[in-house]
Design a protein around this motif. Structure first.
Motif, short mmCIF file in Angstrom:
data_model
loop_
_atom_site.label_atom_id
_atom_site.label_comp_id
_atom_site.label_asym_id
_atom_site.label_seq_id
_atom_site.Cartn_x
_atom_site.Cartn_y
_atom_site.Cartn_z
N PHE A 1 7.81 35.14 87.52
CA PHE A 1 8.30 36.54 88.19
C PHE A 1 7.29 37.92 87.85
CE2 PHE A 1 12.00 34.02 87.86
CZ PHE A 1 12.78 34.57 89.42
N LEU A 2 6.58 38.11 86.00
CA LEU A 2 5.64 39.51 85.70
C LEU A 2 4.14 38.59 87.22
CD1 LEU A 2 4.01 40.85 83.77
CD2 LEU A 2 3.10 38.78 82.74
N LEU A 3 4.21 37.36 87.44
CA LEU A 3 2.95 37.70 88.39
C LEU A 3 3.15 37.82 89.95
CD1 LEU A 3 1.02 34.22 86.73
CD2 LEU A 3 0.32 36.89 86.61
N GLY A 4 4.53 37.52 89.64
CA GLY A 4 5.10 37.74 91.08
C GLY A 4 5.43 39.50 91.47
N SER A 5 6.39 39.26 91.72
CA SER A 5 7.85 41.25 91.79
C SER A 5 6.78 41.86 91.11
CB SER A 5 8.89 40.88 91.55
OG SER A 5 9.75 39.72 92.62
N ALA A 6 7.11 41.84 89.70
CA ALA A 6 6.26 42.55 89.00
C ALA A 6 4.63 42.92 89.23
CB ALA A 6 6.22 42.47 87.46
N PHE A 7 3.43 42.69 89.62
CA PHE A 7 2.28 42.18 89.81
C PHE A 7 2.62 42.87 91.15
CE2 PHE A 7 -1.13 40.48 86.50
CZ PHE A 7 0.00 40.71 86.01
N ALA A 8 3.14 42.57 92.07
CA ALA A 8 3.24 42.97 93.54
C ALA A 8 3.56 44.63 93.47
CB ALA A 8 4.71 42.15 94.15
N ALA A 9 4.01 45.10 92.56
CA ALA A 9 4.97 46.23 92.43
C ALA A 9 3.95 47.34 91.78
CB ALA A 9 6.22 46.54 91.42
N LEU A 10 2.60 46.85 90.30
CA LEU A 10 1.73 47.47 90.22
C LEU A 10 0.30 47.30 91.03
CD1 LEU A 10 0.35 48.19 87.23
CD2 LEU A 10 -0.39 44.63 87.73
N ALA A 11 0.61 46.37 92.09
CA ALA A 11 -0.31 46.15 93.40
C ALA A 11 0.05 47.86 94.36
CB ALA A 11 -0.58 45.06 94.45
#
Length: 305
Positions: free
Chosen positions: A90-100
């Motif tokens: 979930f870190l590399l998915g949704s959390a990094f999506a928000a970061l992007a």
């Protein structure tokens, strides 16, 4: 603390991230991932994602709580005995999506390989065979650049550039078997999940982000039909790219709809977009791979296997 490359930044992380490439020596981090242990696991009431302004996003899953702020700070809160594979998922998915989104980086829901003809991306909804196709292309000698998310740098002129991202493939057991890989050597992407995590080999980082040469939108061929490729132009191409943005609701919820639309337009006008229909049968994947090879050698507007 480890330093990793992802998208347009160097990430210093308090938890190991084997799915990302290491940062080059001397890189200065511009994103910090902090891991904290807290007494309790997230509750169902916490699992609704919340934007507190355009640059502050929080959400929870069954494995951890996440908060992403200012395109620079990610806090991950885990219970005392966490499922770390799930935490990273979930870190590399949704959390990094928000970061992007906060950093102004456009991501496609796509995998990508580099090989003859340049970098080709393959976009599809979850469960439509992206990872399996990418894995088989890797077996055919292509360099795997991404599996599920593809961050792009969009210059004012010229094609979009492919940034570094996650190279962990999420494969179904039958796809693993078709590759001849021992499934007992692979772990689930998270506890209890049916997909397995397969880490692609890493090459030395390119001197500069490579340009995206083609985007293929995956679909299912009619029963009994062979694979086919057809180019999309104009509005259909733009709408298709926008539809395959990664987590587009995050851009909308943070008030960045115009940026999302502009990025989709830039990709659709800067890169040839194709519809790739293929048989929904692993036994016929060689037909699709052969058609892709022919098309990469001579990217005509329409081709049939």
């Amino acid at each position: 603390m480890g330093l990793h490359r992802w998208a347009d930044c160097t990430i210093r992380s308090g938890l190991p991230l084997p799915e990302l490439a290491p940062a080059p020596a001397g890189a200065i981090p511009d994103v910090e991932v902090v891991l904290r242990t807290v007494p309790t696991a997230p509750t169902a009431a916490e699992m609704r994602p919340v934007w507190s302004g355009p640059d502050d996003f929080a959400f929870a899953t069954q494995v951890a709580r996440y908060r992403v702020r200012d395109g620079r700070h990610v806090v991950v809160e885990v219970p005392p005995e966490p499922d770390m594979a799930g935490v990273r998922l979930f870190l590399l998915g949704s959390a990094f999506a928000a970061l992007a989104v906060q950093r102004g980086v456009f991501q496609l829901h796509a995998g990508a390989v580099d090989g003859p003809g340049g970098v080709a991306a393959f976009a599809a909804d979850s469960g439509h065979g992206k990872s399996t196709l990418i894995a088989h292309l890797g077996e055919r000698g292509h360099t795997i650049l991404s599996d599920d998310t593809l961050p792009l740098q969009i210059p004012p002129d010229g094609p979009p550039l492919v940034l570094d991202t996650v190279r962990r493939l999420k494969l179904l057991p039958d796809a693993v078997a078709a590759l001849g890989v021992d499934r007992t050597a692979l772990a689930p992407v998270m506890a209890g999940h049916h997909k397995l995590a397969f880490l692609a080999d890493r090459d030395a980082p390119p001197a500069a982000p490579p340009p995206l040469a083609a985007l293929y939108l995956l679909g299912r061929a009619e029963p009994g039909a062979g694979p086919s490729i057809r180019r999309l132009r104009g509005v259909p191409a733009v709408e298709a790219v926008r539809r395959h943005a990664y987590r587009p609701r995050l851009a909308v919820a943070s008030g960045r709809q115009r940026a999302l639309a502009a990025a989709a337009l830039a990709v659709a006008t800067g890169v040839p977009v194709f519809r790739l229909l293929r048989p929904w049968d692993l036994a016929r994947i060689d037909d699709t791979l052969a058609l892709i090879a022919r098309h990469r050698a001579d990217p005509v507007d329409e081709l049939h296997g």
